[in-house]
Design an enzyme around this catalytic site. Sequence first.
Site, PDB file in Angstrom:
ATOM      1  N   ARG A  66     -21.061  -1.382   4.098  1.00  9.93           N
ATOM      2  CA  ARG A  66     -21.301  -2.664   4.554  1.00  9.93           C
ATOM      3  C   ARG A  66     -20.875  -3.652   3.912  1.00  9.93           C
ATOM      4  O   ARG A  66     -21.676  -3.139   2.188  1.00  9.93           O
ATOM      5  CB  ARG A  66     -23.199  -3.263   4.440  1.00  9.93           C
ATOM      6  N   ARG A  89     -13.829   2.428  11.176  1.00 12.86           N
ATOM      7  CA  ARG A  89     -14.267   2.420   9.535  1.00 12.86           C
ATOM      8  C   ARG A  89     -15.476   3.254   9.824  1.00 12.86           C
ATOM      9  O   ARG A  89     -16.693   3.652   8.932  1.00 12.86           O
ATOM     10  CB  ARG A  89     -14.383   0.485   9.602  1.00 12.86           C
ATOM     11  N   HIS A 167     -11.326  -6.851   7.270  1.00 14.16           N
ATOM     12  CA  HIS A 167     -12.969  -7.026   6.848  1.00 14.16           C
ATOM     13  C   HIS A 167     -13.078  -7.654   5.747  1.00 14.16           C
ATOM     14  O   HIS A 167     -14.028  -6.968   5.353  1.00 14.16           O
ATOM     15  CB  HIS A 167     -13.533  -6.365   7.845  1.00 14.16           C
ATOM     16  N   ASP A 212     -18.798 -18.558  11.477  1.00 15.75           N
ATOM     17  CA  ASP A 212     -18.314 -17.185  11.904  1.00 15.75           C
ATOM     18  C   ASP A 212     -17.071 -18.100  12.458  1.00 15.75           C
ATOM     19  O   ASP A 212     -17.573 -18.193  14.489  1.00 15.75           O
ATOM     20  CB  ASP A 212     -19.441 -16.636  12.785  1.00 15.75           C
ATOM     21  N   GLU A 271     -10.589 -12.772   6.329  1.00 11.08           N
ATOM     22  CA  GLU A 271     -10.520 -11.841   7.400  1.00 11.08           C
ATOM     23  C   GLU A 271      -8.889 -11.535   7.836  1.00 11.08           C
ATOM     24  O   GLU A 271      -8.961 -12.416   8.668  1.00 11.08           O
ATOM     25  CB  GLU A 271     -10.911 -11.066   7.766  1.00 11.08           C
TER      26      GLU A 271
END
Length: 314
Positions: A66, A89, A167, A212, A271
């Site tokens: 994270r 990832r 990201h 977002d 991102e």
Amino acid sequence: MSSERVAVELAKGVNGLDKIILRNTRGSSAEVYLYGGHVTSWKNDHGEELLFVSSKTLFKPPKPIRGGIPLCFPQFSNLGPLESHGFARNKVWSIDTDPPAFPTNSSSKAHIDLILKPSEEDMKIWPHSYEFRLRVALGPGGDLMLTSRIRNTNSDGKPFTFTFAYHTYFSVSDISEVRVEGLETLDYLDNLKNRERFTEQGDAITFEGEVDKIYLGTPTKIAILDHEKKRTFVLRKDGLPDAVVWNPWDKKAKAMSDFGDDEYKHMLCVEAAAIEKPITLKPGEEWRGRLELSAVPSSYCSGQLDPQRVLQGS
């Protein structure tokens, strides 16, 4: 010179996971874990950390790390049948000992080439053969450069389609003191409103709650101004037309087990991505997406960033 720093060093990271440390002569550094091909640290020549990694992340596969710069491939978010953000990832990457020639970044000794190819298990989830090559380079001035090359190596003649994002989690002093410039007046898809399309209003993006958004048709350069630190992050991107801006705010932060309750105040994801128009590669075709990050002192002009220095500057 015997006192010269080692530009590339293999080391053990958290929980014994393999990582690569990149250093330049001025003292900047970056760290890349083979797990996820994941950049987890980027420090300036004063040793200040520029990326955010949650204190709660466990560094335990198969859970993704994270923070830092996760690679979203071959799917961004839940926009498809795979697990959220795809599988790149949470795979262990290999060091690429025979990378193809790179016309850019050649001046930097501090770089590492990684490669990911599908395993038999991966082929069951996503039945395509590919090579994902990643170069992470630390420039002489401390800029961080990530270049992804994804090639379709299918032998059955079939094309494949994917979405992608770097990201990136930036470390900021206080999210309420941060603004993002370069995305004004653009259309975006609001992930908090079923990806409904809106047009951004106002001069710059500021933060007072959960955000977002997927901005579409974005410029090659975006700036993040951190007023308290008098620091500006500059993103330069190529092959990545979209930009995601994300901060979970308090309620979502508390709901995430690998994220501290108040850590949302000290991070912001901006991102570089290719989402709205997925990329399709025929066998033998290659896609390239490049991201360059730099951190510069903010220069103020009546409380604003001097746009000549960043957005229109070099």
